[in-house]
Write an enzyme that holds these catalytic residues in place. Sequence first.
Site, PDB file in Angstrom:
ATOM      1  N   ASN A 128      89.575  61.357  34.705  1.00  0.00           N
ATOM      2  CA  ASN A 128      90.673  62.336  34.603  1.00  0.00           C
ATOM      3  C   ASN A 128      91.375  62.628  35.916  1.00  0.00           C
ATOM      4  O   ASN A 128      92.110  63.604  36.026  1.00  0.00           O
ATOM      5  CB  ASN A 128      90.178  63.655  33.996  1.00  0.00           C
ATOM      6  CG  ASN A 128      89.660  63.460  32.589  1.00  0.00           C
ATOM      7  OD1 ASN A 128      90.333  62.843  31.781  1.00  0.00           O
ATOM      8  ND2 ASN A 128      88.467  63.936  32.311  1.00  0.00           N
ATOM      9  N   ASP A 182      81.032  60.604  42.174  1.00  0.00           N
ATOM     10  CA  ASP A 182      81.790  60.896  40.941  1.00  0.00           C
ATOM     11  C   ASP A 182      82.611  59.688  40.488  1.00  0.00           C
ATOM     12  O   ASP A 182      83.465  59.800  39.615  1.00  0.00           O
ATOM     13  CB  ASP A 182      82.683  62.129  41.112  1.00  0.00           C
ATOM     14  CG  ASP A 182      83.356  62.558  39.818  1.00  0.00           C
ATOM     15  OD1 ASP A 182      82.703  62.525  38.769  1.00  0.00           O
ATOM     16  OD2 ASP A 182      84.551  62.909  39.860  1.00  0.00           O
ATOM     17  N   HIS A 227      79.057  69.875  40.289  1.00  0.00           N
ATOM     18  CA  HIS A 227      80.181  70.297  41.138  1.00  0.00           C
ATOM     19  C   HIS A 227      80.137  71.812  41.423  1.00  0.00           C
ATOM     20  O   HIS A 227      81.186  72.474  41.497  1.00  0.00           O
ATOM     21  CB  HIS A 227      81.520  69.904  40.496  1.00  0.00           C
ATOM     22  CG  HIS A 227      81.512  68.537  39.854  1.00  0.00           C
ATOM     23  ND1 HIS A 227      80.764  67.484  40.337  1.00  0.00           N
ATOM     24  CD2 HIS A 227      82.162  68.044  38.753  1.00  0.00           C
ATOM     25  CE1 HIS A 227      80.945  66.423  39.564  1.00  0.00           C
ATOM     26  NE2 HIS A 227      81.770  66.738  38.596  1.00  0.00           N
ATOM     27  N   TYR A 249      77.553  71.468  33.202  1.00  0.00           N
ATOM     28  CA  TYR A 249      78.909  71.396  33.773  1.00  0.00           C
ATOM     29  C   TYR A 249      79.732  72.537  33.191  1.00  0.00           C
ATOM     30  O   TYR A 249      79.926  72.617  31.979  1.00  0.00           O
ATOM     31  CB  TYR A 249      79.534  70.041  33.432  1.00  0.00           C
ATOM     32  CG  TYR A 249      80.837  69.728  34.147  1.00  0.00           C
ATOM     33  CD1 TYR A 249      81.184  70.350  35.340  1.00  0.00           C
ATOM     34  CD2 TYR A 249      81.719  68.780  33.641  1.00  0.00           C
ATOM     35  CE1 TYR A 249      82.368  70.044  35.992  1.00  0.00           C
ATOM     36  CE2 TYR A 249      82.911  68.467  34.290  1.00  0.00           C
ATOM     37  CZ  TYR A 249      83.229  69.105  35.470  1.00  0.00           C
ATOM     38  OH  TYR A 249      84.400  68.805  36.122  1.00  0.00           O
ATOM     39  N   TYR A 280      89.662  61.448  26.646  1.00  0.00           N
ATOM     40  CA  TYR A 280      90.442  60.554  27.515  1.00  0.00           C
ATOM     41  C   TYR A 280      89.962  59.137  27.248  1.00  0.00           C
ATOM     42  O   TYR A 280      88.858  58.926  26.737  1.00  0.00           O
ATOM     43  CB  TYR A 280      90.296  60.927  28.997  1.00  0.00           C
ATOM     44  CG  TYR A 280      88.873  60.938  29.513  1.00  0.00           C
ATOM     45  CD1 TYR A 280      88.322  59.819  30.128  1.00  0.00           C
ATOM     46  CD2 TYR A 280      88.078  62.069  29.385  1.00  0.00           C
ATOM     47  CE1 TYR A 280      87.015  59.832  30.597  1.00  0.00           C
ATOM     48  CE2 TYR A 280      86.764  62.090  29.849  1.00  0.00           C
ATOM     49  CZ  TYR A 280      86.243  60.967  30.454  1.00  0.00           C
ATOM     50  OH  TYR A 280      84.943  60.985  30.919  1.00  0.00           O
ATOM     51  N   HIS A 311      75.726  61.221  41.385  1.00  0.00           N
ATOM     52  CA  HIS A 311      76.662  61.585  40.315  1.00  0.00           C
ATOM     53  C   HIS A 311      77.739  60.519  40.220  1.00  0.00           C
ATOM     54  O   HIS A 311      78.696  60.487  41.011  1.00  0.00           O
ATOM     55  CB  HIS A 311      77.297  62.955  40.538  1.00  0.00           C
ATOM     56  CG  HIS A 311      78.144  63.397  39.369  1.00  0.00           C
ATOM     57  ND1 HIS A 311      77.664  64.214  38.379  1.00  0.00           N
ATOM     58  CD2 HIS A 311      79.419  63.089  39.022  1.00  0.00           C
ATOM     59  CE1 HIS A 311      78.621  64.413  37.472  1.00  0.00           C
ATOM     60  NE2 HIS A 311      79.697  63.741  37.847  1.00  0.00           N
ATOM     61  N   CYS A 312      77.565  59.635  39.251  1.00  0.00           N
ATOM     62  CA  CYS A 312      78.573  58.609  38.974  1.00  0.00           C
ATOM     63  C   CYS A 312      78.471  58.279  37.498  1.00  0.00           C
ATOM     64  O   CYS A 312      77.569  58.752  36.810  1.00  0.00           O
ATOM     65  CB  CYS A 312      78.341  57.378  39.859  1.00  0.00           C
ATOM     66  SG  CYS A 312      76.662  56.741  39.775  1.00  0.00           S
ATOM     67  N   SER A 353      81.629  62.414  28.982  1.00  0.00           N
ATOM     68  CA  SER A 353      81.979  62.939  27.660  1.00  0.00           C
ATOM     69  C   SER A 353      82.637  61.889  26.761  1.00  0.00           C
ATOM     70  O   SER A 353      82.469  61.935  25.542  1.00  0.00           O
ATOM     71  CB  SER A 353      82.904  64.139  27.816  1.00  0.00           C
ATOM     72  OG  SER A 353      84.091  63.767  28.487  1.00  0.00           O
ATOM     73  N   ARG A 408      72.539  66.421  29.815  1.00  0.00           N
ATOM     74  CA  ARG A 408      73.717  67.128  30.319  1.00  0.00           C
ATOM     75  C   ARG A 408      74.313  68.005  29.224  1.00  0.00           C
ATOM     76  O   ARG A 408      74.501  67.552  28.092  1.00  0.00           O
ATOM     77  CB  ARG A 408      74.760  66.109  30.771  1.00  0.00           C
ATOM     78  CG  ARG A 408      75.932  66.724  31.523  1.00  0.00           C
ATOM     79  CD  ARG A 408      76.930  65.657  31.897  1.00  0.00           C
ATOM     80  NE  ARG A 408      77.808  66.104  32.969  1.00  0.00           N
ATOM     81  CZ  ARG A 408      79.044  65.642  33.140  1.00  0.00           C
ATOM     82  NH1 ARG A 408      79.540  64.732  32.330  1.00  0.00           N
ATOM     83  NH2 ARG A 408      79.795  66.086  34.132  1.00  0.00           N
TER      84      ARG A 408
HETATM   85  C1  0GY Z   1      82.915  64.541  36.107  1.00  0.00           C
HETATM   86  C2  0GY Z   1      83.990  65.392  35.711  1.00  0.00           C
HETATM   87  C3  0GY Z   1      84.803  65.256  34.628  1.00  0.00           C
HETATM   88  C4  0GY Z   1      84.519  64.484  33.489  1.00  0.00           C
HETATM   89  C5  0GY Z   1      83.300  64.358  32.939  1.00  0.00           C
HETATM   90  O1  0GY Z   1      81.913  63.873  31.183  1.00  0.00           O
HETATM   91  C6  0GY Z   1      83.044  63.785  31.613  1.00  0.00           C
HETATM   92  O2  0GY Z   1      83.965  63.271  30.979  1.00  0.00           O
HETATM   93  O3  0GY Z   1      82.241  64.791  33.548  1.00  0.00           O
HETATM   94  C7  0GY Z   1      86.026  66.034  34.613  1.00  0.00           C
HETATM   95  O4  0GY Z   1      86.983  65.628  33.928  1.00  0.00           O
HETATM   96  O5  0GY Z   1      86.081  67.089  35.293  1.00  0.00           O
HETATM   97  O6  0GY Z   1      81.885  65.002  36.569  1.00  0.00           O
HETATM   98  O7  0GY Z   1      83.029  63.333  35.955  1.00  0.00           O
END
Ligand code: 0GY
Length: 280
Positions: A237, A232, A164, A140, A32, A14-15, A60, A107
């Site tokens: 964030n 990660d 997570h 998620y 973001y 997970h990265c 995202s 995802r």
């Molecule tokens: C993660 C968690 C976050 C962000 C994202 O797709 C994303 O922007 O997954 C988060 O802000 O909790 O897994 O990277």
Amino acid sequence: MPRFTPPPGAVDAHCHVFGPAAAFPVSAKAKYLPADAGPDMLFALRDRLGFTRNVIVQASCHGSDNRAMLDAIARSGGTARGVAVVDPAISDAELAALHAGGVRGVRFNFLKRLVDDAPKDKFLDIARRIQPLGWHVVIYFEADILDDLRPFLAAIPTLIVIDHMGRPDVAQGPAGPDMQALRGLMDARPDIWIKVTCPDRLDPKGPPWDDFVHSVRPLVESYPDRVLWGTDWPHPNMQDAVADDGALVDVIPRIAPTAELQHRLLVTNPMALYWPESGR
Ligand code: 0GY
């Protein structure tokens, strides 16, 4: 540098990669605006931490434009695979191109702070369409919507990986309601896997993340064939509290205390999902 040495062939499952923005700008809907975190940085981290492979999860901020992830996979020399975010209108030819580019899952993100909407009906259409490719769904969500999601999860026809662990409150301990709800889900369906990731997100007490270890180690011991681990990186964030990646790696032997558990978590399990042709 971590003190823990991962087993040969370990996968950071997970990265993310961000940009570089000059080549791959973020989506207009991004919640973001990350600094560049491209493949060269990711692969340098991989080598420094003693890992061999990466699973790059579409973040995202890049929306359903998977080009930055695909570019990183293409530059990896076969040591990276990916999880994409796709638009419901994606064609079969585009899905096939993603597969050829190293994608092995999609995802679905339910975090309101990250995405504008999470259309369950469209997600289910996507899940049905990716099933013939042998892909899985990565989902998620946060613990407070787990009950609402049950019918949706039950309708997904593929293997499911929960990012997570669905963000349980680790301060509740292993017998707390969040962990019990997660166990109930996993006990009812043997093709639900979890990422035992992100002590830095889930344990507000901070390093050495004792509450996380106390709550998560029993999960690894109960479901050793259904757990994945990842850094990660680059920790989207988390700008106020970016974890030290070496310290995160040093959590591994505390949640997976034997060499056998570590090998399943870091090699056998991720290889089965992302490099099944390797036959491990
Ligand atoms: C993660 C968690 C976050 C962000 C994202 O797709 C994303 O922007 O997954 C988060 O802000 O909790 O897994 O990277």
